[in-house]
Design a protein around this motif. Sequence first.
Motif, PDB file in Angstrom:
ATOM      1  N   GLU A 215      -4.755  -8.546 -10.110  1.00 16.80           N
ATOM      2  CA  GLU A 215      -4.740  -7.079 -10.034  1.00 16.80           C
ATOM      3  C   GLU A 215      -3.317  -6.556  -9.851  1.00 16.80           C
ATOM      4  N   ALA A 216      -2.499  -7.298  -9.059  1.00 19.00           N
ATOM      5  CA  ALA A 216      -1.112  -6.897  -8.863  1.00 19.00           C
ATOM      6  C   ALA A 216      -0.335  -6.963 -10.177  1.00 19.00           C
ATOM      7  N   ALA A 217      -0.619  -8.000 -10.979  1.00 17.01           N
ATOM      8  CA  ALA A 217       0.037  -8.116 -12.274  1.00 17.01           C
ATOM      9  C   ALA A 217      -0.326  -6.949 -13.176  1.00 17.01           C
ATOM     10  N   ALA A 218      -1.588  -6.570 -13.176  1.00 20.42           N
ATOM     11  CA  ALA A 218      -2.019  -5.438 -14.000  1.00 20.42           C
ATOM     12  C   ALA A 218      -1.378  -4.135 -13.523  1.00 20.42           C
ATOM     13  N   ALA A 219      -1.260  -3.975 -12.201  1.00 20.46           N
ATOM     14  CA  ALA A 219      -0.639  -2.764 -11.663  1.00 20.46           C
ATOM     15  C   ALA A 219       0.828  -2.692 -12.046  1.00 20.46           C
ATOM     16  N   ALA A 220       1.548  -3.846 -11.934  1.00 19.47           N
ATOM     17  CA  ALA A 220       2.962  -3.862 -12.306  1.00 19.47           C
ATOM     18  C   ALA A 220       3.138  -3.617 -13.798  1.00 19.47           C
ATOM     19  N   GLN A 221       2.233  -4.158 -14.597  1.00 21.14           N
ATOM     20  CA  GLN A 221       2.281  -3.910 -16.038  1.00 21.14           C
ATOM     21  C   GLN A 221       2.120  -2.415 -16.333  1.00 21.14           C
ATOM     22  N   PHE A 222       1.199  -1.774 -15.632  1.00 20.37           N
ATOM     23  CA  PHE A 222       0.979  -0.337 -15.823  1.00 20.37           C
ATOM     24  C   PHE A 222       2.196   0.479 -15.394  1.00 20.37           C
ATOM     25  N   LEU A 223       2.762   0.132 -14.228  1.00 23.12           N
ATOM     26  CA  LEU A 223       3.837   0.944 -13.653  1.00 23.12           C
ATOM     27  C   LEU A 223       5.188   0.686 -14.309  1.00 23.12           C
ATOM     28  N   TRP A 224       5.508  -0.595 -14.531  1.00 20.44           N
ATOM     29  CA  TRP A 224       6.842  -0.966 -14.971  1.00 20.44           C
ATOM     30  C   TRP A 224       6.904  -1.396 -16.428  1.00 20.44           C
ATOM     31  N   GLY A 225       5.747  -1.676 -17.025  1.00 21.58           N
ATOM     32  CA  GLY A 225       5.748  -2.168 -18.392  1.00 21.58           C
ATOM     33  C   GLY A 225       5.986  -3.660 -18.491  1.00 21.58           C
ATOM     34  N   SER A 226       6.015  -4.362 -17.335  1.00 25.83           N
ATOM     35  CA  SER A 226       6.221  -5.806 -17.321  1.00 25.83           C
ATOM     36  C   SER A 226       5.693  -6.351 -16.011  1.00 25.83           C
ATOM     37  N   GLU A 227       5.265  -7.625 -16.031  1.00 24.50           N
ATOM     38  CA  GLU A 227       4.815  -8.260 -14.790  1.00 24.50           C
ATOM     39  C   GLU A 227       5.363  -9.674 -14.685  1.00 24.50           C
ATOM     40  N   GLN A 228       6.587  -9.844 -15.206  1.00 24.48           N
ATOM     41  CA  GLN A 228       7.220 -11.155 -15.164  1.00 24.48           C
ATOM     42  C   GLN A 228       8.252 -11.224 -14.044  1.00 24.48           C
ATOM     43  N   GLY A 229       8.521 -12.425 -13.596  1.00 21.70           N
ATOM     44  CA  GLY A 229       9.623 -12.644 -12.663  1.00 21.70           C
ATOM     45  C   GLY A 229       9.304 -12.365 -11.214  1.00 21.70           C
ATOM     46  N   TRP A 230       8.052 -12.574 -10.821  1.00 22.47           N
ATOM     47  CA  TRP A 230       7.690 -12.325  -9.425  1.00 22.47           C
ATOM     48  C   TRP A 230       7.896 -13.557  -8.576  1.00 22.47           C
ATOM     49  N   GLU A 231       7.935 -13.333  -7.290  1.00 24.92           N
ATOM     50  CA  GLU A 231       7.718 -14.390  -6.305  1.00 24.92           C
ATOM     51  C   GLU A 231       6.507 -13.999  -5.494  1.00 24.92           C
TER      52      GLU A 231
ATOM     53  N   GLU B 279      -3.440   0.665  -7.506  1.00 24.13           N
ATOM     54  CA  GLU B 279      -2.974   0.352  -6.159  1.00 24.13           C
ATOM     55  C   GLU B 279      -1.556  -0.214  -6.269  1.00 24.13           C
ATOM     56  N   THR B 280      -0.784  -0.172  -5.166  1.00 27.14           N
ATOM     57  CA  THR B 280       0.581  -0.696  -5.244  1.00 27.14           C
ATOM     58  C   THR B 280       0.550  -2.216  -5.393  1.00 27.14           C
ATOM     59  N   PRO B 281       1.393  -2.781  -6.279  1.00 24.61           N
ATOM     60  CA  PRO B 281       1.417  -4.241  -6.441  1.00 24.61           C
ATOM     61  C   PRO B 281       1.716  -4.976  -5.139  1.00 24.61           C
ATOM     62  N   ARG B 282       2.580  -4.420  -4.295  1.00 25.86           N
ATOM     63  CA  ARG B 282       2.899  -5.089  -3.031  1.00 25.86           C
ATOM     64  C   ARG B 282       1.656  -5.245  -2.156  1.00 25.86           C
ATOM     65  N   PHE B 283       0.873  -4.172  -2.037  1.00 24.26           N
ATOM     66  CA  PHE B 283      -0.332  -4.271  -1.211  1.00 24.26           C
ATOM     67  C   PHE B 283      -1.311  -5.276  -1.807  1.00 24.26           C
ATOM     68  N   LEU B 284      -1.464  -5.268  -3.130  1.00 23.73           N
ATOM     69  CA  LEU B 284      -2.389  -6.202  -3.768  1.00 23.73           C
ATOM     70  C   LEU B 284      -1.953  -7.644  -3.567  1.00 23.73           C
ATOM     71  N   LEU B 285      -0.641  -7.905  -3.601  1.00 21.24           N
ATOM     72  CA  LEU B 285      -0.160  -9.258  -3.363  1.00 21.24           C
ATOM     73  C   LEU B 285      -0.433  -9.709  -1.940  1.00 21.24           C
ATOM     74  N   THR B 286      -0.279  -8.800  -0.974  1.00 21.83           N
ATOM     75  CA  THR B 286      -0.558  -9.196   0.407  1.00 21.83           C
ATOM     76  C   THR B 286      -2.042  -9.443   0.628  1.00 21.83           C
ATOM     77  N   GLN B 287      -2.885  -8.905  -0.254  1.00 21.01           N
ATOM     78  CA  GLN B 287      -4.324  -9.178  -0.199  1.00 21.01           C
ATOM     79  C   GLN B 287      -4.723 -10.344  -1.105  1.00 21.01           C
ATOM     80  N   LEU B 288      -3.691 -11.050  -1.636  1.00 19.23           N
ATOM     81  CA  LEU B 288      -3.895 -12.231  -2.495  1.00 19.23           C
ATOM     82  C   LEU B 288      -4.625 -11.888  -3.790  1.00 19.23           C
ATOM     83  N   GLN B 289      -4.458 -10.675  -4.272  1.00 14.69           N
ATOM     84  CA  GLN B 289      -5.062 -10.242  -5.537  1.00 14.69           C
ATOM     85  C   GLN B 289      -3.973 -10.228  -6.607  1.00 14.69           C
ATOM     86  N   ARG B 290      -3.556 -11.430  -7.020  1.00 14.94           N
ATOM     87  CA  ARG B 290      -2.395 -11.528  -7.903  1.00 14.94           C
ATOM     88  C   ARG B 290      -2.687 -10.976  -9.288  1.00 14.94           C
TER      89      ARG B 290
END
Length: 478
Positions: free
Chosen positions: A217-233, A204-215
Amino acid sequence: MTPEDQVETQPLLRPPGVSVPRGRRVFLAAFAAALGPLSFGFALGYSSPAIPSLRRAAPPAPRLDDATASWFGAVVTLGAAAGGVLGGWLVDRAGRKLSLLFCTVPFVTGFAVITAAQDVWTLLGGRILTGLACGIASLVAPVYISEIAYPEVRGLLGSCVQLMVVIGILLAYVAGWVLDWRWLAVLGCVPPSFMLLLMCCMPETPRFLLTQLQRREAAAAAQFLWGSEQGWEEPPVGAEHQGFHLAQLRRPGIYKPFTIGILLMVFQQLSGINAVMFYAETIFEEAKLKDSSLASVVVGVIQVLFTAMAAVIMDRAGRRLLLALSGVVMVFSSSAFGAYFKLTQGGPSNSSHTDLLAPISMEPADASAGLAWLAVGSMCLFIAGFAVGWGPIPWLLMSEIFPLHIKGVATGVCVLTNWLMAFLVTKEFSSLMEVLRPYGAFWLASAFCILSVLFTLSCVPETKGKTLEQITAHFEGR
């Protein structure tokens, strides 16, 4: 500034450091989502080779007359309009990924119904189902891709939506040379089936997961897509659930993108592109070309090539420049095509065809043959002009300009507008050709293209290189 404004104007996802993310799975995820547009491109293009095949069909197979053929080409857009409404509801509740998975069901079911059809009503039912899937895919795929892409490649990946549509149309044209309408429908089941398998492996898109407060899962999605999940707000709690209310239309950050999104879809259809593509072979027969099916394939190839070119340069040239250039090219090409019909009216009947690949004779007796190449050139120029701007960019901008909390409703309204306009243009194009005559119909399209250029220069913002949150801030005036 309201709480929801604060949410929308700060980046939900920040690439690590200041460098461009190096993960390449984002391209795989974008390809998987773009198989939906490939499927709906095939569904759009299906009518062009299928209608002549169904006109020749012998009992017990269904056979189309002029009236039912018009409905067969146009009814898919009614299903797509309904799909736009359903997609707008699904994308905010089920999520982007599940919505894409869901749209594969009516795609496969619709083509299966067409394959088994024994009467015209069953054919139309299958077309409505594929149209429903088209509406969902045309809404959800751009949203999914825009939310997984980082700004440096969002134009490229977002333009691939329209690229896959035109590839699907071309696939239908080419396959229509060797397959009858039933086997062509069987082939239509392949892209959505492949999409179903591939999207099951995508996040799922990290943005949608963050708006559903699933941080997590969003981190795992960003790791899969971008290879990193650091530096979020992470967005504040609560504001993302407010949804859309009519009172919000008083805010510039809502009514401005709403107005721009709707008008983009209106002008895209008033250019006449869907009528041209649905009735490509008929139009070339009017232009006295012997092999009209070959002409349609040539048009499809040109559309693919120029859409691919637009995708490559989108993030360098920008959206506004390509939209304006596209509109200017369509003004001149549709005017020239109208001039062709004006010059040939009252000439020889359409039984005197010209071979598309034959050399042009300069003899006076063959003047109509030479003018036929004016039609070919005008149509090719029109398709090329549309492909570099007004084809991909309205869908790309639709996925970029709306705040997250109204994206489902807003994109649903835009898609509904687009497909209703597509239905009106496609269904009434033949009648318009009779009332205004062919040259008048294309000159009217040219006038709308002039208006589209003026609209682009005065109202459409540049989104190149900006995050989705920065685009939202622009409309709020900050």
